[in-house]
Structure formats: C-alpha cells, structure tokens
Design a protein around this motif. Structure first.
Motif, PDB file in Angstrom:
ATOM      1  N   GLU A 187      11.779 -16.772  -3.933  1.00 39.47           N
ATOM      2  CA  GLU A 187      12.492 -17.264  -5.114  1.00 39.47           C
ATOM      3  C   GLU A 187      12.819 -18.758  -4.994  1.00 39.47           C
ATOM      4  O   GLU A 187      12.818 -19.485  -5.997  1.00 39.47           O
ATOM      5  N   LEU A 190       9.815 -20.484  -6.070  1.00 43.37           N
ATOM      6  CA  LEU A 190       9.691 -20.454  -7.529  1.00 43.37           C
ATOM      7  C   LEU A 190      10.617 -21.460  -8.206  1.00 43.37           C
ATOM      8  O   LEU A 190      10.344 -21.902  -9.328  1.00 43.37           O
ATOM      9  N   GLN A 194       7.665 -22.538 -10.808  1.00 46.69           N
ATOM     10  CA  GLN A 194       7.891 -21.197 -11.350  1.00 46.69           C
ATOM     11  C   GLN A 194       6.602 -20.445 -11.660  1.00 46.69           C
ATOM     12  O   GLN A 194       6.628 -19.233 -11.880  1.00 46.69           O
ATOM     13  N   ASN A 196       3.952 -20.527  -9.507  1.00 46.75           N
ATOM     14  CA  ASN A 196       3.187 -20.428  -8.262  1.00 46.75           C
ATOM     15  C   ASN A 196       2.816 -18.971  -8.009  1.00 46.75           C
ATOM     16  O   ASN A 196       3.688 -18.113  -7.820  1.00 46.75           O
ATOM     17  N   LEU A 200       5.082 -15.691  -6.622  1.00 45.37           N
ATOM     18  CA  LEU A 200       5.274 -14.498  -7.451  1.00 45.37           C
ATOM     19  C   LEU A 200       4.772 -13.251  -6.733  1.00 45.37           C
ATOM     20  O   LEU A 200       5.412 -12.193  -6.750  1.00 45.37           O
TER      21      LEU A 200
END
Length: 265
Positions: A187, A190, A194, A196, A200
């Motif tokens: 996270e 990310l 966001q 990537n 994820l």
C-alpha cells in the motif's frame, strides 16, 4: 563477492582449501572474509563470470612463515577462482560510517547509489532464500531514502528508488509469511504509484493469505484491468475464486449444522 575457489600447493593434486564441497558459495567481503593478498588483488582484476588461475609467490600468499602444518614456509601456491557475482560496497560502507548529521549532507546522487547497493545486496540474499537478511537490507535502503527533498525533481528521484524497495519488501514479507506487513508495504508503494501492477498484485496476494477475499478481489481486478493478459494475475484470481467457493461451502455447512443442532434441542 561470491566465488568458487580451490588452493593448491606445488606438486599436489588435492587442494589444501576449497569451497567446492558446498552447495552454494557464501557471500564474502574482500579484506574481511578474504584476506589473502593475492586473492584480493586477483579478484579485483576479474569480471563477473570469469574463471582464472593465479600463482602467488609467498609475499602474496602465506609469507615466509607459511601456515604450519598445512602450508610450509615460503610456499608458492596456486588458486583456481571463478567469480560468480560481486557488489561494490565501498561507497555504501563509507556512508554508514558517517554520523546522522553527516549523512544528511551527503549529495542525493550518492545517497541513491548507496540505497541501490543495499537493494542489490537484498536482492542477492533474496535469490539465495535468505529472506530475513534480505528484509534488513531493504529496510536499510528505505531508511536512507527518508531524507527531505529540496525540489520536486529530487522527490521524483527518491520516489522512484523507494518504489523498487517497497515492492521488494512486500514480496519478502510474503515469503516470510507475514501478509499483514506485505500488504502495508504494498500500500505504501501504491501511495507513490496507484496504478503499479506489481504493488496491486502483492496487495491482492497478501489479502488472499489473510482470507480478506473482498479486498483481494479489489486489488487483483484493478491489476487485471491494467494488464488483462497477465498470467500471474489471472491465475491468482482463479485461486481466489476457488478459495472463496470453498469458504462459502464451509460457511453453509456450518450454518446447517447449527440449525440442525437447534432443532434437536
């Protein structure tokens, strides 16, 4: 560096020292783990993957005294060496010897090189399945990259370096069976990017390990929308579907047993 080596005395076919009897060679530091002067000079002259044979006179080997009873006095020795891999840690070593105040004044480009060396060191340890040691190296790199940037351009450079390390920490914690920490670092990655896909995917894997199926589905489908033909993502979604189906089946069976128990009572 990691090397295969064998040392021979003149006229003898069997080595007096070798690491060829091990499954994998250990990572060794020149001047600390490898102290024979001839080997240090020889290895510094080699390229990755190169195989060499060196003959060392006593001054570059065990000196006039030798190393009795194994090495006689004034012995000339021969070493066969294969350099498998190496990392240049001179700048990194010098950085960590500085005080915190001195580190803060270190030029950014040098800081980025030190962080990259720590990450590469972690990657080497990760490939050897030394996950806990790899994690420590990655955390060193993150701590180095915690400085305040002086411009947006510097922030972009720091973020790019951080992203690689955060992704590595995420997968390392998955290997260490700590999915909550894997999710946390995923996270953080990310927050930098966001979209990537690796971040994820790692977050989806971590949530699946924690049986947080809805969150896993969210992360994995977001990754799939970016790379719809990625086999790893699609396989993980299939695994998630199987696990969720089994979960629902078990929940249904448990409810039925509870209902039957209530009826009999």
């Amino acid at each position: 560096c990691t090397v295969w080596y064998s040392g021979y005395l003149e006229g003898l076919d069997e080595p007096f020292c070798t690491n060829r009897n091990r499954k994998f060679p250990e990572l060794m530091k020149l001047g600390k783990d490898i102290t024979l002067q001839g080997l240090i000079v020889g290895l510094l002259s080699m390229k990755k993957g190169e195989v060499a044979r060196f003959v060392f006179m006593p001054d570059y080997a065990y000196g006039q005294r030798g190393c009795l009873p194994l090495i006689p006095q004034n012995a000339t020795v021969m070493f066969t060496v294969e350099l498998l891999d190496f990392l240049d840690t001179e700048e990194s070593d010098a950085f960590f010897e500085l005080t915190a105040e001195q580190q803060d004044t270190f030029p950014l480009q040098k800081v980025l090189r030190v962080a990259d060396t720590e990450r590469e060191f972690g990657n080497y340890l990760f490939r050897g399945q030394h996950f806990s040691l790899a994690k420590d190296r990655y955390k060193n790199a993150i701590s180095i990259l915690g400085r305040n940037p002086s411009s947006d351009a510097e922030q972009c450079q720091i973020n790019a370096a951080k992203l690689l390390v955060l992704l590595n920490l995420s997968i390392t914690y998955l290997k260490l069976e700590c999915p909550d920490k894997a999710l946390a670092y995923g996270e953080k990655a990310l927050e930098i990017d966001q979209r990537n896909v690796k971040a994820l995917f790692r977050c989806g894997q971590a949530c699946l390990c924690m049986t947080e199926y809805t969150k896993a589905w969210d992360f994995l489908t977001r990754a799939q929308r970016i790379q719809p033909f990625n086999h790893s993502i699609n396989d993980e979604l299939k695994k998630l579907a199987r696990y969720y189906k089994d979960y629902l089946t078990k929940e249904k069976e448990m409810c039925c047993r509870m209902f039957t128990h209530l009826q009999t009572n």
